[in-house]
Design a protein around this motif. Structure first.
Motif, mmCIF file in Angstrom:
data_model
loop_
_atom_site.group_PDB
_atom_site.id
_atom_site.type_symbol
_atom_site.label_atom_id
_atom_site.label_comp_id
_atom_site.label_asym_id
_atom_site.label_seq_id
_atom_site.Cartn_x
_atom_site.Cartn_y
_atom_site.Cartn_z
ATOM 1 N N TYR A 114 -8.942 14.403 0.440
ATOM 2 C CA TYR A 114 -9.537 13.066 0.466
ATOM 3 C C TYR A 114 -9.949 12.661 1.878
ATOM 4 O O TYR A 114 -9.104 12.436 2.740
ATOM 5 C CB TYR A 114 -8.543 12.045 -0.085
ATOM 6 C CG TYR A 114 -9.157 10.688 -0.343
ATOM 7 C CD1 TYR A 114 -9.973 10.477 -1.449
ATOM 8 C CD2 TYR A 114 -8.925 9.618 0.521
ATOM 9 C CE1 TYR A 114 -10.543 9.237 -1.688
ATOM 10 C CE2 TYR A 114 -9.485 8.373 0.287
ATOM 11 C CZ TYR A 114 -10.299 8.183 -0.826
ATOM 12 O OH TYR A 114 -10.868 6.953 -1.057
ATOM 13 N N VAL A 164 -3.471 3.590 4.324
ATOM 14 C CA VAL A 164 -4.074 4.377 3.249
ATOM 15 C C VAL A 164 -3.634 5.837 3.357
ATOM 16 O O VAL A 164 -3.247 6.461 2.364
ATOM 17 C CB VAL A 164 -5.606 4.250 3.280
ATOM 18 C CG1 VAL A 164 -6.223 5.092 2.165
ATOM 19 C CG2 VAL A 164 -6.028 2.792 3.126
ATOM 20 N N GLU A 173 -8.930 12.117 8.370
ATOM 21 C CA GLU A 173 -9.141 10.840 9.046
ATOM 22 C C GLU A 173 -10.432 10.844 9.850
ATOM 23 O O GLU A 173 -10.723 11.815 10.552
ATOM 24 C CB GLU A 173 -7.989 10.551 10.011
ATOM 25 C CG GLU A 173 -6.637 10.429 9.369
ATOM 26 C CD GLU A 173 -5.594 9.943 10.366
ATOM 27 O OE1 GLU A 173 -5.252 8.753 10.301
ATOM 28 O OE2 GLU A 173 -5.148 10.738 11.202
ATOM 29 N N THR A 192 -8.613 -1.387 -3.183
ATOM 30 C CA THR A 192 -9.312 -0.222 -3.743
ATOM 31 C C THR A 192 -9.258 0.964 -2.788
ATOM 32 O O THR A 192 -9.301 2.115 -3.236
ATOM 33 C CB THR A 192 -10.779 -0.547 -4.064
ATOM 34 O OG1 THR A 192 -11.369 -1.261 -2.969
ATOM 35 C CG2 THR A 192 -10.888 -1.394 -5.320
ATOM 36 N N ARG A 193 -9.131 0.719 -1.496
ATOM 37 C CA ARG A 193 -9.026 1.831 -0.560
ATOM 38 C C ARG A 193 -7.792 2.682 -0.852
ATOM 39 O O ARG A 193 -7.744 3.854 -0.475
ATOM 40 C CB ARG A 193 -8.994 1.302 0.881
ATOM 41 C CG ARG A 193 -7.923 0.262 1.138
ATOM 42 C CD ARG A 193 -7.963 -0.265 2.556
ATOM 43 N NE ARG A 193 -9.252 -0.841 2.905
ATOM 44 C CZ ARG A 193 -9.580 -1.269 4.113
ATOM 45 N NH1 ARG A 193 -8.703 -1.201 5.094
ATOM 46 N NH2 ARG A 193 -10.752 -1.774 4.361
ATOM 47 N N ARG A 242 0.820 -1.214 0.000
ATOM 48 C CA ARG A 242 0.000 0.000 0.000
ATOM 49 C C ARG A 242 0.855 1.265 0.000
ATOM 50 O O ARG A 242 0.568 2.222 -0.722
ATOM 51 C CB ARG A 242 -0.969 -0.032 1.179
ATOM 52 C CG ARG A 242 -2.059 -1.095 0.987
ATOM 53 C CD ARG A 242 -3.063 -1.084 2.100
ATOM 54 N NE ARG A 242 -4.159 -2.024 1.827
ATOM 55 C CZ ARG A 242 -4.656 -2.871 2.725
ATOM 56 N NH1 ARG A 242 -4.156 -2.914 3.943
ATOM 57 N NH2 ARG A 242 -5.649 -3.673 2.403
ATOM 58 N N GLU A 264 -9.168 -4.236 -7.341
ATOM 59 C CA GLU A 264 -9.397 -4.453 -5.912
ATOM 60 C C GLU A 264 -8.370 -5.408 -5.317
ATOM 61 O O GLU A 264 -8.020 -5.294 -4.133
ATOM 62 C CB GLU A 264 -10.812 -5.001 -5.671
ATOM 63 C CG GLU A 264 -11.126 -5.145 -4.184
ATOM 64 C CD GLU A 264 -12.581 -5.490 -3.911
ATOM 65 O OE1 GLU A 264 -12.953 -5.543 -2.721
ATOM 66 O OE2 GLU A 264 -13.350 -5.718 -4.878
ATOM 67 N N LEU A 309 -10.889 9.894 4.331
ATOM 68 C CA LEU A 309 -10.737 8.442 4.379
ATOM 69 C C LEU A 309 -12.059 7.786 4.758
ATOM 70 O O LEU A 309 -12.665 8.146 5.769
ATOM 71 C CB LEU A 309 -9.674 8.048 5.403
ATOM 72 C CG LEU A 309 -8.221 8.412 5.115
ATOM 73 C CD1 LEU A 309 -7.341 7.934 6.262
ATOM 74 C CD2 LEU A 309 -7.756 7.800 3.805
ATOM 75 N N PRO A 310 -12.510 6.782 3.986
ATOM 76 C CA PRO A 310 -13.737 6.058 4.356
ATOM 77 C C PRO A 310 -13.558 5.250 5.651
ATOM 78 O O PRO A 310 -14.506 5.039 6.389
ATOM 79 C CB PRO A 310 -13.994 5.132 3.168
ATOM 80 C CG PRO A 310 -13.107 5.613 2.077
ATOM 81 C CD PRO A 310 -11.969 6.324 2.709
ATOM 82 N N VAL A 311 -12.317 4.754 5.879
ATOM 83 C CA VAL A 311 -12.013 4.003 7.095
ATOM 84 C C VAL A 311 -10.719 4.563 7.682
ATOM 85 O O VAL A 311 -9.883 5.099 6.963
ATOM 86 C CB VAL A 311 -11.840 2.487 6.823
ATOM 87 C CG1 VAL A 311 -13.137 1.872 6.364
ATOM 88 C CG2 VAL A 311 -10.731 2.239 5.800
ATOM 89 N N SER A 322 -7.287 4.309 8.518
ATOM 90 C CA SER A 322 -6.217 3.410 8.091
ATOM 91 C C SER A 322 -4.933 4.194 7.911
ATOM 92 O O SER A 322 -4.842 5.059 7.033
ATOM 93 C CB SER A 322 -6.583 2.707 6.779
ATOM 94 O OG SER A 322 -5.450 2.054 6.235
ATOM 95 N N GLU A 332 -12.563 -3.495 10.839
ATOM 96 C CA GLU A 332 -11.317 -3.503 10.077
ATOM 97 C C GLU A 332 -10.543 -4.803 10.281
ATOM 98 O O GLU A 332 -9.739 -5.209 9.431
ATOM 99 C CB GLU A 332 -10.466 -2.304 10.503
ATOM 100 C CG GLU A 332 -9.175 -2.127 9.746
ATOM 101 C CD GLU A 332 -9.364 -1.705 8.299
ATOM 102 O OE1 GLU A 332 -8.354 -1.678 7.580
ATOM 103 O OE2 GLU A 332 -10.507 -1.428 7.879
#
Length: 429
Positions: free
Chosen positions: A162, A171, A190, A126-127, A99, A146, A164-166, A168, A339
């Motif tokens: 951006y 990421v 975040e 995809t994240r 990543r 993915e 972050l959806p989760v 991380s 997670e």
């Protein structure tokens, strides 16, 4: 399948241990040393399989790296000096490697292909690939990018804002590493604060990063300069001995030079809330990463609820916390930890399955687990399922097991982060 016989029914653990270097910091030290100008030296590097995968990938990118035990010397080439690899970049079992390296290579004007082991092939990318594609990288891979194998053609990036959806750190770090090479400003927001090793390392290597609340920003076009990195001991590795010292009767363990980065010390907060007899002795240091010694003794523990903003600060320690909970009075509830499903294994299901074999009263939930204590554990044949943290947790669980002997299948997975784990454990007997 050959299984390793585990030590069981221990009456006490006594001694002092120097846990290996922090895995997250070891990865980043190699990465930043490679894209900085000049000679970077890294001391107390973790020579585990994951971090060795990072070294191997950068060597394929044209970086000269010499590693002998826990000492590493890197002849940095800057971002611009990285070369298009002639071979596929194999990250092994390392999610951090793939990543973060994708973020670095998103900014380079050449083509690279990533692959990894069977576990990596199941972990969602995809994240990372979605924000990197928004910045301008061209990415393709299995299931629309993915899963690995994944190819990336980089260069010509533009900064993005951006959320972050989760939560991380991987990421966040990937986007920031791309942002250092992009036109304009890149900002990551975040949902919860995550480990900040990347931000600290940007500054250590002469770069600039700004933080305001949960927003972290970098300017593009930055040049990094070589540094000397002293890696503290990994608190995620120390966690297994902290747990062992707290639950094996008659124990006292001292752990030396453990990293005390506040974004990583959730395990200490959880232990203290559970009533553990634990003492933290921080060093006076100007290092980029705080560290100190920790002493733990056998303790009477009570069940607690672990949730919310604490979760990112102890996400890797939840398997060993689940074991602690089996020896605590009352119920322990772990939530907001979905997670865990996309780690080296689905750690929710795997922890529940393996500890249940040993007699634990534990149930999986959608985003965590419920553990009822205090329960006696029995010997059993268990499996790491190829996950190093599950393997070490089960080795500690076996110390309490009564009855038949315990055996661990896939014990070799532990070498990913702690090659000397069994040797260190036996030194306490």
């Amino acid at each position: 399948m050959k299984a390793t016989k585990l030590n069981s029914n221990r009456v006490s653990l006594q001694g002092t241990i120097q846990v290996p270097g922090d895995k997250s910091i070891s990865h980043r030290a190699v990465m930043f040393g490679s894209v900085a100008q000049g000679t970077t030296t890294v001391e107390n590097f973790l020579p585990g399989e994951d971090c060795l995968s990072t070294i191997a990938c950068f060597q394929k990118l044209g970086v000269s790296i010499e590693q002998e035990g826990s000492s590493v010397t890197i002849e940095g080439v800057g971002f611009e000096g990285l070369q298009e690899p002639m071979e596929v970049l194999d990250v092994g079992n390392s999610g951090t490697t793939i990543r973060l390296l994708m973020g670095i290579l998103a900014g380079r004007p050449f083509h690279a292909v990533f692959t990894g082991d069977e576990s990596i092939a199941k972990r969602p990318m995809t994240r990372v690939t979605v924000p990197l594609a928004q910045m301008g990288a061209r990415i393709s891979g299995r299931k629309d990018g993915e899963f690995t194998p994944i190819s990336i053609s980089g260069g010509g990036l533009k900064g993005i804002h951006y959320p972050l959806p989760v939560a991380s750190a991987q990421v966040k770090s990937s986007i920031l590493l791309a942002g250092l090479q992009a036109e304009g400003t890149t900002t990551v927001v975040e949902p919860e604060k995550t480990r900040d090793h990347t931000e600290r390392m940007i500054k250590m290597f002469g770069g600039s990063v700004s933080s305001e609340g949960n927003e972290i920003s970098v300017q593009g076009g930055q040049k990094l300069a070589a540094a000397r990195v002293m890696v503290p001991g990994d608190i995620s590795s120390a966690a297994f001995f902290l747990a062992a010292g707290a639950i094996v009767p008659g124990s006292r363990i001292k752990l030396l030079n453990v990293g005390l980065n506040p974004t990583r010390t959730g395990i200490l907060d959880a232990l203290q809330e559970m009533g553990a007899d634990i003492e933290v002795l921080p060093y006076e240091t100007e290092n980029a990463e705080p560290a100190g010694d920790i002493i733990v003794q056998t303790s009477d523990l009570k069940g607690i609820t672990i949730e919310g903003e604490l979760i990112p600060r102890l996400i890797d320690e939840i398997p060993i916390i689940a074991l602690l909970a089996t020896q605590a009075e009352g119920r322990t509830l772990i939530k907001d930890a979905a997670e865990l499903k996309v780690k080296e294994t689905n750690r929710i299901d795997t922890v529940v399955k393996e500890l249940s074999k040993m007699g634990a009263e534990i149930e999986a939930t959608e985003d965590g687990m419920v553990i009822h204590g205090k329960t006696s554990l029995r010997g059993s044949t268990v499996s790491s399922h190829g996950d190093h943290r599950i393997g070490m947790m089960l080795a500690v669980a076996a110390l309490l097991a009564r009855g038949e002997d315990s055996y661990l299948e896939n014990s070799e997975a532990i070498a990913v982060s702690y090659p000397a784990f069994f040797e260190h454990l036996e030194s306490l007997f």
